[in-house]
Write an enzyme that holds these catalytic residues in place. Sequence first.
Site, short mmCIF file in Angstrom:
data_model
loop_
_atom_site.label_atom_id
_atom_site.label_comp_id
_atom_site.label_asym_id
_atom_site.label_seq_id
_atom_site.Cartn_x
_atom_site.Cartn_y
_atom_site.Cartn_z
N ASP A 51 0.84 -1.20 0.00
CA ASP A 51 0.00 0.00 0.00
C ASP A 51 0.87 1.25 0.00
O ASP A 51 1.72 1.43 0.88
CB ASP A 51 -0.88 0.02 1.26
CG ASP A 51 -1.73 1.28 1.33
OD1 ASP A 51 -2.67 1.37 0.52
OD2 ASP A 51 -1.43 2.16 2.15
N TYR A 56 2.60 10.11 0.29
CA TYR A 56 3.67 9.63 1.17
C TYR A 56 5.03 10.08 0.62
O TYR A 56 5.50 9.58 -0.42
CB TYR A 56 3.65 8.09 1.28
CG TYR A 56 2.36 7.54 1.85
CD1 TYR A 56 1.51 8.32 2.62
CD2 TYR A 56 1.98 6.23 1.62
CE1 TYR A 56 0.33 7.82 3.15
CE2 TYR A 56 0.81 5.71 2.16
CZ TYR A 56 -0.01 6.52 2.91
OH TYR A 56 -1.17 6.01 3.42
N ARG A 200 0.63 2.51 15.54
CA ARG A 200 1.85 3.28 15.22
C ARG A 200 3.05 2.87 16.07
O ARG A 200 3.79 3.71 16.58
CB ARG A 200 1.57 4.78 15.39
CG ARG A 200 0.56 5.25 14.36
CD ARG A 200 -0.18 6.47 14.76
NE ARG A 200 -1.51 6.41 14.17
CZ ARG A 200 -2.03 7.31 13.37
NH1 ARG A 200 -1.36 8.37 13.07
NH2 ARG A 200 -3.22 7.15 12.87
N1 LIG Z 1 -5.20 5.80 4.47
C1 LIG Z 1 -4.65 6.57 5.39
O1 LIG Z 1 -5.07 7.72 5.65
C2 LIG Z 1 -3.48 6.04 6.18
C3 LIG Z 1 -3.07 6.70 7.35
C4 LIG Z 1 -1.98 6.15 8.07
C5 LIG Z 1 -1.35 5.00 7.59
N2 LIG Z 1 -1.77 4.41 6.42
C6 LIG Z 1 -1.12 3.19 5.88
O2 LIG Z 1 -0.94 2.24 6.92
C7 LIG Z 1 0.44 1.89 7.03
C8 LIG Z 1 0.81 1.56 8.44
O3 LIG Z 1 0.39 2.54 9.35
P1 LIG Z 1 1.38 3.33 10.33
O4 LIG Z 1 2.75 3.40 9.79
O5 LIG Z 1 0.66 4.59 10.70
O6 LIG Z 1 1.33 2.47 11.68
P2 LIG Z 1 1.76 0.98 12.14
O7 LIG Z 1 2.02 0.11 11.00
O8 LIG Z 1 0.74 0.61 13.14
O9 LIG Z 1 3.08 1.28 12.94
C9 LIG Z 1 4.30 1.55 12.32
C10 LIG Z 1 5.34 1.60 13.42
O10 LIG Z 1 5.43 0.33 14.04
C11 LIG Z 1 6.78 -0.10 14.07
N3 LIG Z 1 6.73 -1.55 13.84
C12 LIG Z 1 6.53 -2.22 12.69
N4 LIG Z 1 6.55 -3.54 12.88
C13 LIG Z 1 6.77 -3.74 14.19
C14 LIG Z 1 6.90 -4.87 15.01
N5 LIG Z 1 6.82 -6.10 14.52
N6 LIG Z 1 7.12 -4.69 16.34
C15 LIG Z 1 7.21 -3.45 16.87
N7 LIG Z 1 7.09 -2.33 16.14
C16 LIG Z 1 6.88 -2.47 14.81
C17 LIG Z 1 7.51 0.68 13.02
O11 LIG Z 1 8.82 1.01 13.41
P3 LIG Z 1 10.12 0.47 12.58
O12 LIG Z 1 10.07 1.07 11.23
O13 LIG Z 1 11.24 0.97 13.43
O14 LIG Z 1 9.98 -1.03 12.57
C18 LIG Z 1 6.69 1.96 12.94
O15 LIG Z 1 7.20 2.92 13.84
C19 LIG Z 1 1.16 3.12 6.45
O16 LIG Z 1 2.47 2.81 6.07
C20 LIG Z 1 0.25 3.47 5.29
O17 LIG Z 1 0.50 2.62 4.20
C21 LIG Z 1 -2.84 4.91 5.73
#
Ligand SMILES: NC(=O)c1ccc[n+]([C@@H]2O[C@H](COP(=O)([O-])OP(=O)(O)OC[C@H]3O[C@@H](n4cnc5c(N)ncnc54)[C@H](OP(=O)(O)O)[C@@H]3O)[C@@H](O)[C@H]2O)c1
Length: 371
Positions: A51, A56, A200
Amino acid sequence: MITKTLGNSDTRVSAIGQGMGLGGYSSSSGTYGDLIPVIRAGVDAGLTFIDTAPAYGEGESERIVGRAIGPIRNNVTLGTKVSPADTTADGVVRSAEDSLGRLRTDVIDLFQIHWSNPTVPIEDTMAGMERLIQQGKIRHVGVSNYSVNELKAARQALASVPIASLQVEYNLFDRSIEDTMLPYCIENDITVFAYSPLHRGRVTSGKRQIETLERIAADHDCTTAQVALSWLVSQRSVVAIPNTSRQERVLENAAAGELHLSEVEQDEISRVCSLQQQEIPTDQIRPASEDSRAAFRTLQEALDNTIGSTPSPRQLAEQIKAGDFLKPVRLMPVPGVENEYEVLEGRLRYWAWVIAFDGKKPITALVDDPS
Ligand SMILES: NC(=O)c1ccc[n+]([C@@H]2O[C@H](COP(=O)([O-])OP(=O)(O)OC[C@H]3O[C@@H](n4cnc5c(N)ncnc54)[C@H](OP(=O)(O)O)[C@@H]3O)[C@@H](O)[C@H]2O)c1
């Protein structure tokens, strides 16, 4: 890796994918180019749904995904988005063509509207989507951050294709979609892409919840993040799209797809991590911290839409007044100060709410417990 049907189509997507939010949407990544081996390792491990979005990193995420998947394009189901400012019929088509260029591919598997834009009729936006389907430039249409009412309107506006998916925030801390949104999607064959599935990086909120997840994780010899992802994708129609910049974590997240929690464990997690919405007076909330970029600091700035937000706070206020509940804002208590909160997420919704109700109505919030 288990797979799920995308909408009511023949396409199947990995139940856990890779979110590629960059530039304020995401992780602590140093150099974006370093993500290429991480993305490829994720695909090899079964995280084949990716995604991304033009928003981004101002196109950088799409460019990196394009470079990463070039040799393995056929193994990937690719989702990207159109920003709300580009949602006229022509804008949608132009945005898809720009994304195709950055992604170095000739078709986008899932093209999603990132947020709704109340100034553009949904029929106009969907006419652009249908044109793209006819031209073979996109395969499926999705939306993101829509209310149930907007979703219904979008479905009606699409004459010849269904809405395949809705992307919304869903994790063990924010389960606000479970009341009406998730049942509506399940009933209508709409796949739910759960963004921020690891809250997050915090996984969930509060000592008791973390302790429960740690105990269940220890029983399965896995991590709490894996338990959280497994719980999410055990919900019907839900696909999780965690983001990570680290190779070891992309493998960890993929392995969560093989984890099987018992019904007893799933029920316990559901109970302990139940939704804790609160009604907080808006004058107890600090909407922008000193270092927050691109945020309204005062009501006047919000009324004047000084940062050029689409939709504007006034437009969103109209939507709220018409009865469209979006989602709770997320707050963090200000340390050492009673009854004062900082906004972690939802600044635009906060100002829209203040405008809609003249600052007199408490706002529905999720208050993060830092303990
Ligand atoms: N449609 C929308 O409006 C919208 C809004 C927000 C997000 N999104 C999408 O959703 C995706 C994910 O959301 P997000 O980045 O907000 O939050 P998330 O995936 O809940 O959290 C990401 C964070 O978690 C850490 N992480 C990843 N895997 C882990 C694990 N196994 N154990 C511990 N920590 C871990 C990462 O750090 P490290 O990098 O240090 O591992 C990062 O800081 C985005 O990349 C985007 O594609 C969409």
